[in-house]
Design a protein around this motif. Structure first.
Motif, PDB file in Angstrom:
ATOM      1  N   PHE A 280      45.870  29.454  58.837  1.00 21.24           N
ATOM      2  CA  PHE A 280      44.867  29.854  58.366  1.00 21.24           C
ATOM      3  C   PHE A 280      44.953  29.800  56.646  1.00 21.24           C
ATOM      4  CE2 PHE A 280      47.610  33.295  59.604  1.00 21.24           C
ATOM      5  CZ  PHE A 280      48.183  33.906  58.728  1.00 21.24           C
ATOM      6  N   TYR A 281      44.082  28.960  56.237  1.00 19.70           N
ATOM      7  CA  TYR A 281      44.162  28.454  54.745  1.00 19.70           C
ATOM      8  C   TYR A 281      42.892  28.245  54.020  1.00 19.70           C
ATOM      9  CZ  TYR A 281      44.309  23.545  55.934  1.00 19.70           C
ATOM     10  OH  TYR A 281      43.813  22.533  56.475  1.00 19.70           O
ATOM     11  N   THR A 282      42.853  28.363  52.813  1.00 22.54           N
ATOM     12  CA  THR A 282      41.625  28.039  51.785  1.00 22.54           C
ATOM     13  C   THR A 282      41.877  26.892  50.754  1.00 22.54           C
ATOM     14  OG1 THR A 282      39.873  28.812  50.773  1.00 22.54           O
ATOM     15  CG2 THR A 282      41.766  29.972  50.402  1.00 22.54           C
ATOM     16  N   ASP A 283      41.227  25.925  50.974  1.00 25.62           N
ATOM     17  CA  ASP A 283      41.177  24.636  49.942  1.00 25.62           C
ATOM     18  C   ASP A 283      40.237  25.031  48.687  1.00 25.62           C
ATOM     19  OD1 ASP A 283      43.391  23.782  51.196  1.00 25.62           O
ATOM     20  OD2 ASP A 283      42.327  22.026  51.983  1.00 25.62           O
ATOM     21  N   TYR A 284      40.654  24.689  47.707  1.00 21.92           N
ATOM     22  CA  TYR A 284      39.446  24.480  46.620  1.00 21.92           C
ATOM     23  C   TYR A 284      39.788  23.282  45.733  1.00 21.92           C
ATOM     24  CZ  TYR A 284      36.267  25.389  42.948  1.00 21.92           C
ATOM     25  OH  TYR A 284      34.992  25.531  42.001  1.00 21.92           O
ATOM     26  N   ARG A 285      38.907  22.156  45.900  1.00 23.18           N
ATOM     27  CA  ARG A 285      39.054  21.124  44.685  1.00 23.18           C
ATOM     28  C   ARG A 285      38.518  21.158  43.469  1.00 23.18           C
ATOM     29  NH1 ARG A 285      35.513  16.986  44.473  1.00 23.18           N
ATOM     30  NH2 ARG A 285      34.405  17.899  46.060  1.00 23.18           N
ATOM     31  N   PHE A 286      39.339  21.572  42.548  1.00 24.50           N
ATOM     32  CA  PHE A 286      39.171  21.448  40.951  1.00 24.50           C
ATOM     33  C   PHE A 286      38.428  20.491  40.391  1.00 24.50           C
ATOM     34  CE2 PHE A 286      41.730  25.394  41.659  1.00 24.50           C
ATOM     35  CZ  PHE A 286      41.255  26.103  40.887  1.00 24.50           C
ATOM     36  N   THR A 287      38.687  19.287  40.944  1.00 31.28           N
ATOM     37  CA  THR A 287      38.354  18.004  40.157  1.00 31.28           C
ATOM     38  C   THR A 287      37.125  17.265  40.989  1.00 31.28           C
ATOM     39  OG1 THR A 287      39.844  16.787  41.388  1.00 31.28           O
ATOM     40  CG2 THR A 287      40.586  17.455  39.039  1.00 31.28           C
ATOM     41  N   LYS A 288      36.489  16.263  40.475  1.00 36.80           N
ATOM     42  CA  LYS A 288      35.300  15.764  40.843  1.00 36.80           C
ATOM     43  C   LYS A 288      35.719  14.844  41.991  1.00 36.80           C
ATOM     44  CE  LYS A 288      31.909  15.840  36.934  1.00 36.80           C
ATOM     45  NZ  LYS A 288      31.126  15.081  36.171  1.00 36.80           N
ATOM     46  N   GLY A 289      36.809  14.296  41.535  1.00 37.58           N
ATOM     47  CA  GLY A 289      37.230  13.166  42.682  1.00 37.58           C
ATOM     48  C   GLY A 289      38.553  14.186  43.604  1.00 37.58           C
ATOM     49  N   ASN A 290      39.557  13.319  44.030  1.00 34.29           N
ATOM     50  CA  ASN A 290      40.711  14.193  44.773  1.00 34.29           C
ATOM     51  C   ASN A 290      41.959  14.278  44.067  1.00 34.29           C
ATOM     52  OD1 ASN A 290      39.095  14.105  47.095  1.00 34.29           O
ATOM     53  ND2 ASN A 290      39.512  11.894  47.474  1.00 34.29           N
ATOM     54  N   GLU A 291      41.712  14.385  42.522  1.00 32.93           N
ATOM     55  CA  GLU A 291      43.115  14.682  41.803  1.00 32.93           C
ATOM     56  C   GLU A 291      43.713  15.905  41.983  1.00 32.93           C
ATOM     57  OE1 GLU A 291      40.173  11.487  40.111  1.00 32.93           O
ATOM     58  OE2 GLU A 291      39.894  13.516  40.893  1.00 32.93           O
ATOM     59  N   LEU A 292      42.943  16.936  42.275  1.00 31.15           N
ATOM     60  CA  LEU A 292      43.622  18.210  42.252  1.00 31.15           C
ATOM     61  C   LEU A 292      43.217  19.232  43.197  1.00 31.15           C
ATOM     62  CD1 LEU A 292      45.651  20.491  41.122  1.00 31.15           C
ATOM     63  CD2 LEU A 292      44.125  20.884  39.329  1.00 31.15           C
ATOM     64  N   THR A 293      43.675  19.697  44.034  1.00 27.93           N
ATOM     65  CA  THR A 293      43.220  20.682  45.172  1.00 27.93           C
ATOM     66  C   THR A 293      44.189  21.639  45.238  1.00 27.93           C
ATOM     67  OG1 THR A 293      41.597  18.842  46.346  1.00 27.93           O
ATOM     68  CG2 THR A 293      42.355  21.139  47.563  1.00 27.93           C
ATOM     69  N   VAL A 294      43.931  22.878  45.355  1.00 31.62           N
ATOM     70  CA  VAL A 294      44.778  24.116  45.599  1.00 31.62           C
ATOM     71  C   VAL A 294      44.586  24.669  46.926  1.00 31.62           C
ATOM     72  CG1 VAL A 294      45.354  26.246  44.915  1.00 31.62           C
ATOM     73  CG2 VAL A 294      44.790  24.584  43.106  1.00 31.62           C
ATOM     74  N   ARG A 295      45.673  25.046  47.615  1.00 31.29           N
ATOM     75  CA  ARG A 295      45.595  25.378  49.190  1.00 31.29           C
ATOM     76  C   ARG A 295      46.437  26.869  49.257  1.00 31.29           C
ATOM     77  NH1 ARG A 295      46.737  21.497  54.008  1.00 31.29           N
ATOM     78  NH2 ARG A 295      44.641  20.777  53.334  1.00 31.29           N
TER      79      ARG A 295
END
Length: 328
Positions: free
Chosen positions: A63-78
């Motif tokens: 059970f987790y949540t992802d948030y993508r900070f950049t327009k592309g796939n450069e930085l996502t936090v889980r």
């Protein structure tokens, strides 16, 4: 309701089969239901998502949540409970892996996928925070994680947190070279015969490393499961240290499409639980076939010869397995 259903995706799979073994000359055989997983992924926004996964033959897995900070796939936090990044095999789903027993011995132990008496069985998962992404137009993939180190559905038993790092380089289509490392402190929940100095409740250093590579002749395409099955080969070497005891091992696994939807699968892998004491090693040699019935659905048949060190509780033995996989 239409808005809700458009943002939620349900997926799942089941793996069931039959197994025969003859350790110490005593033949046993049994039907088994290894996994029955269902997960839901909710797309909250274009950058924010949530996933929940449960294994009905076991426990809640993720059970987790992802948030993508950049327009592309450069930085996502889980954030949450998820499969950690150590090794090449651990992050992969059993539906993607070639062997019926799924992971090599080294990955089972060092990544916490299987029988590690000191830390328990955690299915390669842990609770924590991770950042990941792709750089240089997808040629470089990275993952950095801070984890509790105690495994799934269990509170941390010490104040130390574990650090996991992975770097994956993709120099050409189909080829990836991967290195990963794990630095942590475990708290023993049980004892291990090959590591007698660590007692229940002891904090001990738990460090790991891995390096490997994989080549596929083409990307797998689920909708063209017969026409787009690539030949592949993956190899990895792993090592670790629990307290003062070092362990190491590795594997080479290949899949070769033969005809129609039939593949040949072969693998060789070895693992030594204590490199300072002879007899704690085991080598498995596997040959088998798999037939893709439909997309991610397949039938598998494999034979493994298990060669055991003198301190392993069984002599050399044969292992025959059959399995049906259904996934959507």
């Amino acid at each position: 309701m239409k808005e809700l259903t458009s943002r939620i995706t349900l997926s799942g799979y089941a793996q069931a089969g039959w197994s025969y073994q003859n350790p110490n000359g005593k033949a046993t055989n049994a039907f088994n239901l290894k996994r029955t997983l269902l997960w839901a992924k909710a797309r909250i926004t274009d950058r924010w998502s949530f996933l929940f996964m449960h294994d009905f033959s076991s426990v809640v897995q993720e059970f987790y949540t992802d948030y993508r900070f950049t327009k592309g796939n450069e930085l996502t936090v889980r954030l949450g409970q998820f499969k950690h990044a150590f090794s090449m095999e651990n992050p992969l789903s059993p539906t993607q892996l070639e062997l019926i027993d799924v992971y090599s011995q080294a990955v089972l132990y060092l990544a916490g996928e299987g029988p590690d008496p000191l830390n328990g069985v955690n299915y390669g998962r842990d609770m924590g925070l991770e950042v990941y992404g792709d750089l240089a137009k997808g040629m470089i993939h990275y993952e950095l994680a801070l984890m509790s180190g105690q495994g799934i559905n269990r509170r941390d038993l010490n104040n130390q947190k574990d650090f996991i790092a992975k770097l994956e380089v993709r120099p050409m289509d189909g080829l990836r070279i991967v290195a990963s490392g794990y630095l942590g402190t475990g708290c023993a929940v049980n004892t291990a015969a090959w590591n007698p100095d660590i007692k229940v409740g002891d904090n001990y250093k738990r460090n790991r490393y891995s390096i490997g590579g994989e080549y596929k002749t083409a990307p797998y395409t689920g909708s063209k499961y017969k026409e787009a099955r690539p030949a592949s080969i993956r190899a990895e070497w792993l090592g670790g240290k629990d307290g003062d005891v070092c362990s190491r091992g590795g594997y080479v696994t290949t899949t070769i499409p033969l005809v129609n939807a039939l593949d040949l699968v072969a693998s060789g892998e070895t693992f030594d639980r204590n490199t300072k004491v002879d007899g704690w090693d085991q080598t498995n040699l596997t040959i088998g076939m798999q037939y893709w019935v439909y997309k991610k659905c397949r039938v598998q048949l494999q034979y493994t010869r298990c060669l055991c060190g003198e301190k392993i509780s069984t002599n050399d033995y044969n292992w025959l397995q059959a399995q049906v996989q259904v996934a959507f």
